[in-house]
Structure formats: structure tokens, C-alpha cells
Design a protein around this motif. Structure first.
Motif, PDB file in Angstrom:
ATOM      1  N   VAL A  22    -103.298  19.130  31.239  1.00 31.15           N
ATOM      2  CA  VAL A  22    -103.711  18.802  32.599  1.00 31.15           C
ATOM      3  C   VAL A  22    -105.236  18.728  32.615  1.00 31.15           C
ATOM      4  CG1 VAL A  22    -103.752  19.544  35.006  1.00 31.15           C
ATOM      5  CG2 VAL A  22    -101.691  19.903  33.630  1.00 31.15           C
ATOM      6  N   PRO A  23    -105.815  17.595  33.032  1.00 33.92           N
ATOM      7  CA  PRO A  23    -107.267  17.443  32.965  1.00 33.92           C
ATOM      8  C   PRO A  23    -107.995  18.228  34.052  1.00 33.92           C
ATOM      9  CG  PRO A  23    -106.277  15.505  33.963  1.00 33.92           C
ATOM     10  CD  PRO A  23    -105.139  16.377  33.512  1.00 33.92           C
ATOM     11  N   THR A  24    -109.269  18.468  33.813  1.00 31.43           N
ATOM     12  CA  THR A  24    -110.147  19.138  34.783  1.00 31.43           C
ATOM     13  C   THR A  24    -111.143  18.113  35.309  1.00 31.43           C
ATOM     14  OG1 THR A  24    -109.949  21.259  33.645  1.00 31.43           O
ATOM     15  CG2 THR A  24    -111.828  20.971  35.140  1.00 31.43           C
ATOM     16  N   PRO A  25    -111.275  17.969  36.628  1.00 31.25           N
ATOM     17  CA  PRO A  25    -112.185  16.957  37.159  1.00 31.25           C
ATOM     18  C   PRO A  25    -113.651  17.291  36.908  1.00 31.25           C
ATOM     19  CG  PRO A  25    -111.274  18.280  38.946  1.00 31.25           C
ATOM     20  CD  PRO A  25    -110.542  18.674  37.700  1.00 31.25           C
ATOM     21  N   GLY A  26    -114.397  16.271  36.471  1.00 31.40           N
ATOM     22  CA  GLY A  26    -115.833  16.413  36.295  1.00 31.40           C
ATOM     23  C   GLY A  26    -116.565  15.872  37.515  1.00 31.40           C
ATOM     24  N   PRO A  27    -117.849  15.644  37.423  1.00 31.39           N
ATOM     25  CA  PRO A  27    -118.623  15.130  38.555  1.00 31.39           C
ATOM     26  C   PRO A  27    -118.053  13.808  39.077  1.00 31.39           C
ATOM     27  CG  PRO A  27    -120.092  15.913  36.835  1.00 31.39           C
ATOM     28  CD  PRO A  27    -118.711  15.951  36.261  1.00 31.39           C
ATOM     29  N   GLY A  28    -117.846  13.750  40.387  1.00 33.50           N
ATOM     30  CA  GLY A  28    -117.355  12.533  41.007  1.00 33.50           C
ATOM     31  C   GLY A  28    -115.899  12.218  40.726  1.00 33.50           C
ATOM     32  N   GLN A  29    -115.124  13.199  40.263  1.00 35.71           N
ATOM     33  CA  GLN A  29    -113.722  12.959  39.905  1.00 35.71           C
ATOM     34  C   GLN A  29    -112.776  13.805  40.750  1.00 35.71           C
ATOM     35  OE1 GLN A  29    -113.776  13.822  35.640  1.00 35.71           O
ATOM     36  NE2 GLN A  29    -113.911  11.620  35.191  1.00 35.71           N
ATOM     37  N   LEU A  30    -111.546  13.301  40.879  1.00 35.48           N
ATOM     38  CA  LEU A  30    -110.490  13.984  41.615  1.00 35.48           C
ATOM     39  C   LEU A  30    -109.315  14.242  40.680  1.00 35.48           C
ATOM     40  CD1 LEU A  30    -110.336  11.525  44.667  1.00 35.48           C
ATOM     41  CD2 LEU A  30    -111.702  13.627  44.532  1.00 35.48           C
ATOM     42  N   LEU A  31    -108.684  15.395  40.826  1.00 39.64           N
ATOM     43  CA  LEU A  31    -107.403  15.625  40.172  1.00 39.64           C
ATOM     44  C   LEU A  31    -106.331  15.385  41.225  1.00 39.64           C
ATOM     45  CD1 LEU A  31    -105.882  16.473  37.616  1.00 39.64           C
ATOM     46  CD2 LEU A  31    -105.906  18.823  38.498  1.00 39.64           C
ATOM     47  N   VAL A  32    -105.461  14.417  40.955  1.00 41.55           N
ATOM     48  CA  VAL A  32    -104.447  14.005  41.918  1.00 41.55           C
ATOM     49  C   VAL A  32    -103.067  14.356  41.392  1.00 41.55           C
ATOM     50  CG1 VAL A  32    -103.393  12.005  43.080  1.00 41.55           C
ATOM     51  CG2 VAL A  32    -105.886  12.132  42.815  1.00 41.55           C
ATOM     52  N   ARG A  33    -102.299  15.042  42.208  1.00 43.87           N
ATOM     53  CA  ARG A  33    -100.897  15.288  41.889  1.00 43.87           C
ATOM     54  C   ARG A  33    -100.126  14.026  42.230  1.00 43.87           C
ATOM     55  NH1 ARG A  33     -96.607  19.404  44.823  1.00 43.87           N
ATOM     56  NH2 ARG A  33     -95.060  19.427  43.156  1.00 43.87           N
ATOM     57  N   VAL A  34     -99.511  13.418  41.240  1.00 46.59           N
ATOM     58  CA  VAL A  34     -98.871  12.112  41.428  1.00 46.59           C
ATOM     59  C   VAL A  34     -97.620  12.251  42.289  1.00 46.59           C
ATOM     60  CG1 VAL A  34     -97.767  10.165  40.268  1.00 46.59           C
ATOM     61  CG2 VAL A  34     -99.778  11.257  39.235  1.00 46.59           C
ATOM     62  N   GLY A  35     -97.545  11.402  43.311  1.00 44.51           N
ATOM     63  CA  GLY A  35     -96.361  11.364  44.152  1.00 44.51           C
ATOM     64  C   GLY A  35     -95.391  10.293  43.702  1.00 44.51           C
ATOM     65  N   ALA A  36     -95.928   9.159  43.256  1.00 45.05           N
ATOM     66  CA  ALA A  36     -95.103   8.059  42.743  1.00 45.05           C
ATOM     67  C   ALA A  36     -95.986   7.151  41.911  1.00 45.05           C
ATOM     68  CB  ALA A  36     -94.461   7.272  43.886  1.00 45.05           C
TER      69      ALA A  36
END
Length: 355
Positions: A22-36
Motif C-alpha cells: 500500500v503506497p504512502t502519499p508524498g507531496p501533492g498526492q492522495l491515497l484513494v481507497r478504490v470504489g470501482a
């Protein structure tokens, strides 16, 4: 270290599930839980059936990453410097991350980013949406209205955006009738969007009996014709010999494009959005003497995708209606076989069917 499941495409007509970090967000990034996350026809032709190389590029376009460039989901973590989106926000992911500096990126057309070192597509050069989580550049996130589902968002992320841009180029509206050739997911999206834009009549042409039946069941078309030897005569009969003021080819085939051009009225506008294949046409009688305008369109812009999402809400339109199959990640191989059969509507993957 936390791991998740992700889908990879070896290029041999299979989809393989693997454990990835599972990635860790860096500057300017979002971690998104995928819905579809949708399955796109371009993934089928360029990755699933074999790793192909784009013209002018060295090596296959697919770099062995988690597949899927049509994700939507919910932000669960933000990196430093994120300003627009926060934890809990629902987003659609525009499927190209560009340099942000070239003229195309500055106009929101990251799909046409001119910097080969910075341009990367989710599911092609960087990890995509066929996973439980996806790491997203905040600049590529589009708000997903509360009225729309995650499956709706996945369809907007590519197919609906492609159809919308192709129709916008033609200026289709209340004075127009529309002919859509090729009634796969993009062709069906074109019909739904054209209704919202005010097209007075929508006709469809499809060679697959299963897809033609699915299109008829949706109630988006005034008439669906079978692509066969007599399709030109059938179109003449359906339009009183005038043709349609706007036509769109979503088939990506030489035969389909010929039908779209032949089915256009004098002074008509023809939109080409289907990937692959060739364009073969007689020029003088079919194009010049009938004063046709041809538009070639590739995906859409970041701004237009956001605009489309909110327009769909105003129209009361649900892209999810076009979906015939929703399967969990664990059944990715079956999902890709279904999509590759060409007999279904849209096929989507979800990390868990209870979400």
C-alpha cells in the motif's frame, strides 16, 4: 508493511492478482481507497491481448504496473501540500498525470502532455485502479458528486469523458439528430450524453446481436440497426434519405467509420473516437461534395470531465445503467474474459462487493 491486492496483465489473455505494498502519499498526492475501476477497450487491445508499442515510442506502452485507468474512490490520506481535496472526499481519477507545464497540460489535456519523461498513465506507466488503493496526484483528481456512485465515477473517468469530448467538438444540440456506430460502452455513453445535450433523435448501428439487444433495452436509442450489407439502405429509410446531422464512430473499425461517413447528412459533422484500425473513404463524393467536417478526438480534458460529472447529475443520468457486470478483484481474470468477449456492456471491478 501493509499489503493489498492488485491486478496485473501479463499480455497473454490473463489477469493475475498479486500482493503489492500500500503506497504512502508524498507531496501533492492522495491515497484513494478504490470504489470501482472499469475495464477499457484500449487495455484489452494494447495490454491484455499482448503488450503493444505506440507509434513513435520504444518498447511496450505497458510497464508491468497495477492495471486499470478508470478508477474512482474516496480519499483516505493526503500528502503534504494538498489543497483541494481532503480525507473523506469522493473523487474520479483523470487517467493521465502530465508535466503540468506544457500547453496541453495547462489547458487540462494531460492526455496530450508533450513531456515524455513526465507523462504517465495510470495502469500503463504507473500503478492504476485495479487494486484496493491507488496513489493519485491531486492535480488529476476530479470531484465525484454525492448523487453518483463509484461505478458512475469509473465510467466517467474514461468512456463517458471520451464520448462527451467527441460530441462537444461537433456542437451537437437540440437541432441535431445523431448516429452512433459501435454500441460498446463508449457508444452507449454517447447516446446517454447526447440525450442530455438535447439531440432530437439518436440512432445506433451495431454488428453484435447481444450488444444491439442491450442497447435497445436501455431506451436511449430511437432505433438500433444491425451492421450488415444493407445498413446503408436501412439508414436511408430511417432518415428519409437525408442522413444524420451528426455521426460518431465508436467502433474503431474501417467498416464502422465508413458507415458513420456514409450516414452523415450534407454539411454534417463526423466525430471519430474509436481507437485503432484505418480510415478508408472515397473523398470527392462522400466528403467534399457533401461538405462534411471530420473531428478526431482523444479522451477529454480535466475541466470537461469535471463539467460532465455535474451535468450528468442535472440530467438525472446514471452511467451505471450501462454496466452489465460488476465483479470483485478476485475475479479479475473472469472479468477481463467477459469484457474481451465483446458481448457485454461495461464491465467493472470493485475491491469488495459489499462496498
Amino acid at each position: 508493511m501493509t499489503t493489498m491486492k492488485g491486478v496485473f496483465l501479463p499480455g497473454d489473455f490473463t489477469a493475475v492478482l498479486r500482493d503489492v505494498e500500500v503506497p504512502t502519499p508524498g507531496p501533492g498526492q492522495l491515497l484513494v481507497r478504490v470504489g470501482a475501476s472499469g475495464i477499457c477497450g484500449s487495455d484489452l487491445s494494447y495490454i491484455y491481448r499482448g503488450h503493444k508499442t505506440h507509434v513513435g515510442q520504444e518498447g511496450p506502452a505497458y510497464k508491468g504496473v497495477v492495471a486499470g485507468h478508470e478508477p474512482s474512490g474516496q480519499v483516505v490520506e493526503t500528502g503534504p501540500g494538498c489543497r483541494r481535496f481532503g480525507v473523506g472526499d469522493r473523487v474520479i481519477v483523470y487517467h493521465i498525470s502530465g508535466c503540468g507545464r506544457c500547453s496541453n497540460c495547462r489547458r487540462g489535456h494531460m492526455i496530450s502532455c508533450s513531456d515524455p519523461e513526465r507523462r504517465s498513465a495510470y495502469g500503463w506507466q504507473r500503478d492504476g485502479g485495479h487494486a484496493e488503493y491507488i496513489l493519485v496526484e491531486e492535480s488529476t483528481a476530479v470531484p465525484l458528486p454525492d448523487e453518483l456512485s463509484y461505478v458512475d465515477g469509473a465510467l466517467i473517468a474514461c468512456g463517458f469523458g471520451t464520448a462527451y469530448e467527441g460530441l462537444l467538438r461537433t456542437g451537437v444540440g437540440g437541432r441535431d439528430d445523431l448516429l452512433v456506430v459501435g454500441l460498446g460502452p463508449v457508444g452507449l455513453a454517447a447516446a446517454m450524453i447526447a440525450r442530455g445535450l438535447g439531440a432530437t433523435r439518436v440512432l445506433g448501428v451495431e454488428r453484435s446481436a447481444e450488444r444491439a439487444a442491450h442497447a435497445r433495452s436501455l431506451g436511449l436509442f430511437d432505433e438500433v440497426l444491425t451492421a450488415a450489407d444493407g445498413v446503408a439502405e436501412a439508414l436511408d429509410e430511417a432518415t428519409g434519405g437525408r442522413g444524420c446531422s451528426v455521426t460518431m464512430d465508436c467502433s474503431g473499425s474501417a467498416a464502422g467509420r465508413s458507415v458513420a461517413i456514409r450516414g452523415a447528412a450534407e454539411w454534417g459533422r463526423v466525430s471519430l473516437v474509436g481507437e485503432g484500425g484505418r480510415l478508408e473513404t472515397e473523398v470527392s463524393d462522400l466528403l467534399l461534395h457533401r461538405q462534411l467536417t471530420l473531428y478526431a478526438s482523444w479522451v477529454t480534458s480535466l475541466q470537461a470531465m469535471e463539467e460532465l460529472a455535474f451535468r450528468l447529475v442535472r440530467w438525472g443520468a446514471s452511467p451505471q445503467r450501462l454496466v452489465t457486470d460488476v465483479l470483485p478483484l478476485e475475479q479479475a481474470d473472469e472479468a477481463y474474459r467477459l469484457a474481451d468477449s465483446g458481448r457485454t456492456g461495461k464491465v467493472c471491478l470493485v475491491p469488495s462487493l459489499d462496498r
